[in-house]
Design an enzyme around this catalytic site. Structure first.
Site, mmCIF file in Angstrom:
data_model
loop_
_atom_site.group_PDB
_atom_site.id
_atom_site.type_symbol
_atom_site.label_atom_id
_atom_site.label_comp_id
_atom_site.label_asym_id
_atom_site.label_seq_id
_atom_site.Cartn_x
_atom_site.Cartn_y
_atom_site.Cartn_z
ATOM 1 N N GLU A 496 -4.844 -18.543 -4.976
ATOM 2 C CA GLU A 496 -5.798 -17.629 -4.369
ATOM 3 C C GLU A 496 -5.087 -16.358 -3.897
ATOM 4 O O GLU A 496 -4.146 -16.424 -3.110
ATOM 5 C CB GLU A 496 -6.483 -18.323 -3.194
ATOM 6 N N GLU A 527 -8.368 -25.710 -4.203
ATOM 7 C CA GLU A 527 -6.996 -26.210 -4.069
ATOM 8 C C GLU A 527 -6.722 -27.450 -4.913
ATOM 9 O O GLU A 527 -5.613 -27.617 -5.439
ATOM 10 C CB GLU A 527 -6.686 -26.502 -2.600
ATOM 11 N N HIS A 594 -5.147 -22.148 10.918
ATOM 12 C CA HIS A 594 -4.058 -21.429 10.251
ATOM 13 C C HIS A 594 -2.719 -21.672 10.933
ATOM 14 O O HIS A 594 -1.785 -20.905 10.770
ATOM 15 C CB HIS A 594 -4.340 -19.922 10.225
#
Length: 805
Positions: A496, A527, A594
């Site tokens: 990506e 993914e 994240h």
């Protein structure tokens, strides 16, 4: 369809030759059916552990096999035995050898007894671990059981043909491709088609447009659950119709339907459909309906429990072999007597091969047992526990379990009973047998998790010119990747945002413009199949770098990495490899999604891969080079907050390599050893000023790789000096710090050199809260490091280091 029409469509073949082929197809179907029936009996009588068979799928698989050529690849489903028989890559004896878990590669070449029956693989590697000429083989990638788990890999196997066809720099690799003319054949059951990996693969395949041919064996059920609970509209063809090829957009699939019992219909569909796939690289889906499963799902239960009498009657009537027989009689291809004779011969042949496989699988075990019994008897003669030993001997002699486990358990029992007979020569002989058996069983069951080539890559230290500029860490990566891509056309990267913008942190900035979209490629957000794209291409001789944008998102691809890549070399006992490099970045970014550092989950799921945790981008480049110079898979986790930290630009990026499993001492000290990695190395350093002022000296060790971990046991040498240790990272409590502690204290024997209780410092059990405060109070910081070490020293000398809090 009558034979004359079929002969006309096959061109240069006589009617007699055509009839002969049909008869041979029928013979093969009968042999496969008899093998299934006999296999089930062997399980139910206890001679094998579990069975799952391909009965009911025979005719469709024979038809599909006719279109399968050398160089093609299968990524399949555990009911494909007839197909494997038909392409000549499985014999009936090998089929039963797998059922009996025969550990001989020669007798069971798919897995040497490591996979249950129905899991097929050809051997892509020779006895030295080198690639064979895959264009001379009808290839089957190694099966896995997780439903739809074969689909991500299928995408990559097909994508490799696209790369070989369109990248002129690869067209000299004739051992791996014939200008991209190979087809990747995928097979899946209708119920597994409800899984996410199936739909992700179908969507990605329709975008990438490689030669992929998916066959769906649809018998209307998933174990006991009918299609009305599995598939929207209860019909996969209807649901998949939206994926039909669009000539204007140049994307999508050619769709085919056929009935699993209709031999001429199946032959026509596969003959015409696969040729289009091979020539045009437009993928195809074959929905094979009205299939049956005469013995039910597996040996674990009976389908009579959940199918109505009407359904069972229909399945008996539309059994594919029965319908093929009716058609052959109707078209006068063979007489009833000829077909009866074929069935009798097939039954006898299956029985013959089953017995031979059983004898082969148990011969060595019986020989071992025969050698043990006289040793037991001799030990008994001079032992005060004679009667008990003789009873154990009799139990072994009469045991119906002919396996290595039973022999070893009997050996252990006699060793236990004779443990006081320390001067017994016969007991010493038994210990010799036990030691030899242990080594043999390690080779049978515990070997080949890794090939070991990555550990043999010679170290080449990093070099710098006198005037080496200081640059952002990301610039080191850009320069490294540019060098690697220039030197090796097999290397390509995808993920990506990897292509046009050069990844979200600019580690590949400008490389797509220089090397083209085939080498540096953007993908959709998917993914699982990014990993599959890497697996399949790696299995075909290429060197993919598959990117997961952030470490947290690795979970979407972790299943297939764990079940497929990490087990591949092991489950084929060195027969196949997939030297995939997975690139990602993680640690210390703010926010729940994240900033994860789920390292213990990763290293425990990925035994069979290497896991590198470089603290800067120069280190990352060294690990990339090491993996690229080996033939093993690895995961490299770049440090997310280091892309713009200044580093010197090396001048030997093409050659520089870092050894795996070799920690580095960053700061020498005498009081406490701090074992850590990645971003935590700088956090540990940040605590040094206050620790020094407090009179405490720490030694900071960067482990650099978690798999493997400190192969030279160097960390314990630090413990001999400091006698105290803190294991520090930002995983959850009990996570990777516990793994490091086990490795150092238990495996390396570091426990013996400790004067204080070993400690761990980790993040909190939850994901980090958002913002700078969220990071500070969720993950360990320099203050936490100071306090953890200070508390260790407080125990040593409370007077010198009084309680801090």
């Amino acid at each position: 369809m009558n034979p004359e029409v079929m002969v006309e469509e096959q061109n240069a073949i006589s009617l007699d030759e055509f009839k002969k082929q049909v008869i041979e197809d029928y013979r093969l179907c009968q042999v496969s059916r008899q093998a299934s029936l006999l296999g089930r009996k062997e399980v139910l009588t206890g001679k094998a552990k579990f069975g799952i068979f391909g009965d009911g799928k025979e005719v469709a698989q024979v038809a599909m096999a006719k279109a399968f050529q050398k160089g093609d690849f299968r990524s399949g489903y555990y009911r494909d035995q007839t197909f494997m028989f038909a392409i000549g890559e499985l014999t009936v004896r090998q089929f039963f050898a797998q059922l009996y878990a025969d550990t001989s590669i020669e007798r069971e070449p798919a897995s040497a007894g490591r996979q249950m029956n129905g899991h097929y693989a050809t051997r892509s590697l020779d006895e030295n671990g080198e690639w064979k000429n895959l264009m001379e083989i009808k290839n089957s990638s190694a099966d896995i059981s997780p439903t739809a788990g074969q689909m991500p890999r299928l995408l990559g196997l097909a994508y490799a043909s696209k790369l070989y066809r369109n990248n002129v720099d690869l067209q000299g690799m004739t051992n791996f491709s014939n200008f991209g003319n190979e087809v990747a054949f995928g097979t899946i059951g209708n119920a597994s088609s409800a899984e996410g990996p199936f739909w992700e693969c179908v969507n990605a395949g329709g975008v990438l447009m490689g030669p992929m041919a998916i066959s769906i064996w649809d018998d209307g059920y998933g174990i006991s659950v009918p299609n009305k609970y599995q598939i929207t509209k209860q019909n996969l063809s209807e649901v998949l119709s939206g994926f039909e090829y669009d000539d204007e957009k140049k994307q999508g699939y050619n769709l085919y339907k056929a009935r699993g019992w209709n031999y001429p219909e199946l032959i026509k569909a596969y003959e015409q459909g696969i040729e289009k796939v091979r020539q045009s690289h437009i993928p195809a889906i074959f929905h094979i309906q009205e299939m049956t499963q005469p013995q039910g799902h597996s040996t674990s239960g009976s389908h009579e429990r959940y199918k109505s009498k009407e359904r069972l009657a229909w399945e008996e009537e539309f059994d594919c072999i029965k319908k093929m027989r009716e058609w052959m009689l109707e078209q006068e291809i063979a007489t009833q007597e000829e077909l009866d004779s074929i069935e009798i011969e097939a039954k006898a042949y299956a029985r013959q091969e089953q017995k031979a496989a059983s004898d082969d699988a148990t011969k060595g075990i019986k020989e071992d047992r025969n050698n043990l019994i006289p040793i037991f008897n001799t030990i008994a003669e001079s032992s005060n526990r004679k009667e008990e030993i003789l009873k154990a001997t009799e139990n072994l002699k009469n045991s119906l379990d002919i396996d290595n486990r039973t022999n070893v358990e009997a050996c252990f029992e006699v060793l236990f009973l004779s443990r006081q007979d320390v001067n017994s020569e016969a007991r010493a002989q038994l210990l010799d047998w036990k030691n030899r058996s242990t080594q043999e069983n390690i080779e049978r069951y515990n070997s080949d998790l890794y090939s070991g080539t990555a550990l043999k890559v010679p170290e080449v230290p990093v070099e710098y010119a006198d005037d080496a500029p200081m640059v952002d860490g990301r610039e080191v990566l850009v320069k490294f990747f540019e060098t690697a891509f220039t030197n090796d056309p097999r290397i390509f990267a995808f993920g990506e945002d990897v292509g046009k913008i050069g990844d979200v942190n600019q580690g590949m900035a400008g490389l797509q413009e220089k090397f083209g979209e085939l080498r540096v490629t953007d993908t959709g957000i998917r993914e699982n199949t990014i990993m599959g794209q890497g697996i399949g291409t790696a299995m075909r001789g290429l060197r993919p770098i598959a990117e997961i944008q952030y470490l947290d998102y690795l979970l979407y691809g972790l299943q297939i990495l764990s079940d497929d890549v990490a087990t591949l070399y092991y489950r084929t006992k060195g027969g196949q490899k997939a030297p995939l490099i997975v690139r990602t970045r993680g640690h210390r970014l703010e926010g729940v999604w994240h900033s994860g550092s789920p390292m213990a989950m990763i290293i425990n799921a990925l035994r069979g891969m290497y896991v590198c945790v470089p603290r800067n981008m120069t280190k990352a480049a060294g690990f990339y080079n090491t993996l690229l110079k080996s033939d093993e898979p690895g995961l490299i986790i770049e440090r997310l907050n280091a892309y713009r930290i200044k580093e010197k630009m090396p001048n030997n990026l093409a050659d520089y390599t870092l050894p795996l499993g070799v920690p580095e001492i960053l700061v020498e000290g005498t009081d406490v050893t701090v074992v850590t990695y990645g971003a935590c190395t700088d956090i540990a350093k940040a605590a040094i000023t206050k620790l020094t002022e407090a009179g405490i000296s720490i030694e900071i060790i960067d482990v650099q790789t978690l798999l493997p971990f400190d192969i030279n046991t160097s960390i314990v040498e630090s413990l001999k000096k400091t006698n105290r240790v803190l294991f520090f990272d930002e995983d959850v409590p009990g996570g990777c710090t516990s793994y490091m502690m086990q490795q150092v204290l238990e495996k390396q024997g570091g426990y013996y050199y400790l004067d204080s209780q070993p400690k761990t410092l980790t993040a909190k059990a939850h994901r980090p809260a958002y913002g700078s405060d969220g990071d500070y109070f969720s993950k360990p910081n320099a203050d936490d490091v100071f306090v953890a070490i200070y508390e260790i020293m407080n125990e040593v000398n409370p007077g010198k280091w009084p309680k801090f809090y």
